[in-house]
Design a protein around this motif. Sequence first.
Motif, mmCIF file in Angstrom:
data_model
loop_
_atom_site.group_PDB
_atom_site.id
_atom_site.type_symbol
_atom_site.label_atom_id
_atom_site.label_comp_id
_atom_site.label_asym_id
_atom_site.label_seq_id
_atom_site.Cartn_x
_atom_site.Cartn_y
_atom_site.Cartn_z
ATOM 1 N N PHE A 1 -16.911 17.835 -23.273
ATOM 2 C CA PHE A 1 -16.554 18.314 -24.686
ATOM 3 C C PHE A 1 -14.990 18.497 -24.593
ATOM 4 C CE2 PHE A 1 -20.404 20.997 -23.994
ATOM 5 C CZ PHE A 1 -21.161 20.427 -24.763
ATOM 6 N N PRO A 2 -14.529 17.691 -25.291
ATOM 7 C CA PRO A 2 -12.954 17.329 -25.315
ATOM 8 C C PRO A 2 -12.330 18.653 -25.634
ATOM 9 C CG PRO A 2 -13.980 15.723 -26.888
ATOM 10 C CD PRO A 2 -14.909 16.542 -26.238
ATOM 11 N N ASP A 3 -12.834 19.584 -26.287
ATOM 12 C CA ASP A 3 -12.292 20.998 -26.594
ATOM 13 C C ASP A 3 -13.170 21.795 -26.102
ATOM 14 O OD1 ASP A 3 -11.348 23.621 -27.379
ATOM 15 O OD2 ASP A 3 -10.571 22.744 -29.339
ATOM 16 N N PRO A 4 -13.335 22.424 -24.687
ATOM 17 C CA PRO A 4 -14.374 23.297 -24.300
ATOM 18 C C PRO A 4 -14.502 24.500 -25.252
ATOM 19 C CG PRO A 4 -13.446 22.554 -22.426
ATOM 20 C CD PRO A 4 -12.670 22.059 -23.741
ATOM 21 N N ALA A 5 -13.526 25.028 -25.603
ATOM 22 C CA ALA A 5 -13.368 26.333 -26.494
ATOM 23 C C ALA A 5 -14.197 25.990 -27.755
ATOM 24 C CB ALA A 5 -11.979 26.899 -26.592
ATOM 25 N N LEU A 6 -14.027 24.989 -28.488
ATOM 26 C CA LEU A 6 -14.430 24.787 -29.537
ATOM 27 C C LEU A 6 -16.073 24.786 -29.485
ATOM 28 C CD1 LEU A 6 -14.791 23.809 -32.313
ATOM 29 C CD2 LEU A 6 -14.428 21.548 -31.958
ATOM 30 N N ALA A 7 -16.639 23.847 -28.351
ATOM 31 C CA ALA A 7 -18.123 23.887 -27.848
ATOM 32 C C ALA A 7 -18.482 25.431 -27.908
ATOM 33 C CB ALA A 7 -18.001 22.984 -26.619
ATOM 34 N N GLU A 8 -17.816 25.980 -27.003
ATOM 35 C CA GLU A 8 -18.214 27.493 -26.619
ATOM 36 C C GLU A 8 -18.359 28.208 -27.897
ATOM 37 O OE1 GLU A 8 -16.903 31.533 -24.570
ATOM 38 O OE2 GLU A 8 -15.840 29.606 -23.958
ATOM 39 N N ALA A 9 -17.447 28.369 -28.755
ATOM 40 C CA ALA A 9 -17.514 28.969 -30.012
ATOM 41 C C ALA A 9 -18.434 28.711 -30.797
ATOM 42 C CB ALA A 9 -16.369 28.724 -30.938
ATOM 43 N N ARG A 10 -18.759 27.187 -30.931
ATOM 44 C CA ARG A 10 -20.092 26.614 -31.781
ATOM 45 C C ARG A 10 -21.400 26.947 -31.115
ATOM 46 N NH1 ARG A 10 -18.040 20.828 -34.387
ATOM 47 N NH2 ARG A 10 -16.722 21.792 -35.751
ATOM 48 N N MET A 11 -21.423 27.135 -29.810
ATOM 49 C CA MET A 11 -22.656 27.388 -29.276
ATOM 50 C C MET A 11 -23.068 28.917 -29.432
ATOM 51 S SD MET A 11 -25.086 25.897 -27.475
ATOM 52 C CE MET A 11 -26.736 26.982 -27.523
ATOM 53 N N ARG A 12 -21.794 29.839 -29.472
ATOM 54 C CA ARG A 12 -22.006 31.138 -29.634
ATOM 55 C C ARG A 12 -22.467 31.589 -30.869
ATOM 56 N NH1 ARG A 12 -20.047 34.587 -25.838
ATOM 57 N NH2 ARG A 12 -18.670 33.577 -24.222
ATOM 58 N N ASN A 13 -21.969 30.636 -32.024
ATOM 59 C CA ASN A 13 -22.414 30.948 -33.491
ATOM 60 C C ASN A 13 -23.972 30.377 -33.540
ATOM 61 O OD1 ASN A 13 -19.980 31.708 -34.240
ATOM 62 N ND2 ASN A 13 -19.176 29.577 -34.859
ATOM 63 N N LEU A 14 -24.319 29.357 -32.922
ATOM 64 C CA LEU A 14 -25.798 28.975 -33.200
ATOM 65 C C LEU A 14 -26.657 29.872 -32.301
ATOM 66 C CD1 LEU A 14 -27.703 26.743 -33.945
ATOM 67 C CD2 LEU A 14 -27.357 25.775 -31.500
ATOM 68 N N LEU A 15 -26.282 30.628 -31.241
ATOM 69 C CA LEU A 15 -26.837 31.617 -30.694
ATOM 70 C C LEU A 15 -27.104 33.006 -31.374
ATOM 71 C CD1 LEU A 15 -25.746 30.862 -26.912
ATOM 72 C CD2 LEU A 15 -28.133 30.546 -27.575
ATOM 73 N N THR A 16 -26.017 33.255 -31.837
ATOM 74 C CA THR A 16 -26.166 34.455 -32.711
ATOM 75 C C THR A 16 -27.007 34.386 -33.835
ATOM 76 O OG1 THR A 16 -23.823 34.981 -32.198
ATOM 77 C CG2 THR A 16 -24.434 35.871 -34.064
ATOM 78 N N LEU A 17 -26.780 33.243 -34.557
ATOM 79 C CA LEU A 17 -27.502 32.789 -35.886
ATOM 80 C C LEU A 17 -29.220 33.124 -35.475
ATOM 81 C CD1 LEU A 17 -27.950 31.541 -38.808
ATOM 82 C CD2 LEU A 17 -27.929 29.512 -37.384
ATOM 83 N N HIS A 18 -29.615 32.805 -34.304
ATOM 84 C CA HIS A 18 -30.887 32.819 -33.669
ATOM 85 C C HIS A 18 -31.212 34.107 -33.119
ATOM 86 C CE1 HIS A 18 -30.819 28.485 -34.378
ATOM 87 N NE2 HIS A 18 -32.030 28.400 -34.393
ATOM 88 N N GLY A 19 -30.139 34.850 -33.192
ATOM 89 C CA GLY A 19 -30.393 36.506 -32.403
ATOM 90 C C GLY A 19 -30.328 36.557 -31.204
ATOM 91 N N VAL A 20 -29.591 35.692 -30.658
ATOM 92 C CA VAL A 20 -29.246 35.953 -29.283
ATOM 93 C C VAL A 20 -27.898 36.738 -28.925
ATOM 94 C CG1 VAL A 20 -28.780 34.979 -27.140
ATOM 95 C CG2 VAL A 20 -30.327 33.636 -28.553
ATOM 96 N N PRO A 21 -28.109 38.032 -28.422
ATOM 97 C CA PRO A 21 -26.897 38.805 -28.473
ATOM 98 C C PRO A 21 -25.857 38.148 -27.426
ATOM 99 C CG PRO A 21 -28.749 39.704 -27.099
ATOM 100 C CD PRO A 21 -29.406 38.711 -27.771
ATOM 101 N N GLN A 22 -24.736 38.447 -27.853
ATOM 102 C CA GLN A 22 -23.375 37.760 -26.743
ATOM 103 C C GLN A 22 -22.554 39.211 -26.327
ATOM 104 O OE1 GLN A 22 -23.044 34.525 -25.753
ATOM 105 N NE2 GLN A 22 -25.309 34.710 -26.747
#
Length: 391
Positions: free
Chosen positions: A370-391
């Motif tokens: 991932f050229p921007d690891p922080a962006l990848a992490e943020a997008r992954m967190r958003n997807l997980l939150t959308l599916h009900g995975v608590p962060q």
Amino acid sequence: MTIRLPAPDGTLRTHEPRAEPFVPTASTARTAPLTSRTVFSAAHVVADPFADVTPDSPAAVDWDATLAFRRHLWSHGLGVAEAMDTAQRGMGLDWAGAAELIRRSAAEARAVGGRIACGVGTDQLTAKDTTVTTADVRAAYEEQLMLVEESGAQAVLMASRALAAAATGPEDYLEVYGHLLRQSAEPVILHWLGPMFDPALDGYWGSSDLDAATEVFLDVIAAHPDKVDGIKVSLLDAGREIELRRRLPQGVRCYTGDDFHYPELIAGDAKGFSHALLGIFDPLGPLAAEAVRLLDTGDTSGFRRLLDPTVPLSRHLFQAPTRYYKTGVVFLAWLAGHQSHFTMVAGLQSARSLPHLARAYELADALGLFPDPALAEARMRNLLTLHGVPQ
């Protein structure tokens, strides 16, 4: 800071995202073409996320983002294999969409000086039409071959579902392919796609016995060696590919399509090596190019040291049912910032589970993809939150 990822057993595990991406070294990072191997990345298409479509609608493509991704691959010296199965050919992208993709991508390749090869198939013919004959198959192939050649791209003769259904034996394959090769303007790449990628191709070349099918395949090549630039083998069987490439006529290349064993096949041995036409080189683009440039200098161990660690990710993305690997490829393109959304043609973003995608993220992050690891992490967190995975 850690991120919580779901495992297949329903539990959550923690992952610490990588802080820095993979960066090509100054000694090998350049845009010049690769020299020791011919390398194509089969590229995905970017769907239009705002199109009002259903899974049965014609593909709605975001052309700007799709072409931008091809420029990304060309910028690293890779060739683009266009309108192949990675582009959801036959899994959401119909012939009308593929034809437009070929025209646009070939024009873009000319504009930037990029290498391109385009898939020639028979997807004008529907699988439900039981009256299709081998003459219909020839005509469909001819229409697509003409378009690809007129675009200025190299042709890849893809395996045909319609031919697999209409053929009564090996002689039909010999006749159809012989007819096409005699009229092709330039040498083509022949593509043998195994049933793990498309179940409708079981028994291709006239037999489910791979030894018998191999003989027919070699007979096609032997009859027209001047019209065959190479073969693309996607059987996920390294031993069979090595045996096959050793039997090719001189001057005919073997392009590996084996997303399980590509490092060893590209590196080769004392008797030869494979070039590459791979779907996994869509997400691996910069890293794959860096590895091959090491091979260009004769540094085989450096090539393996860089590319071998990518195999677990590839095997994960291409795990059965293998044909759904495209979902993971597009998912990683979204996380890497190459597109603004995780939406796919025909709604195929739903084809893999959340634990599968989470593992893909974890493996890709560990590789620094991932050229921007922080962006990848943020997008992954958003997807997980959308599916009900608590962060």
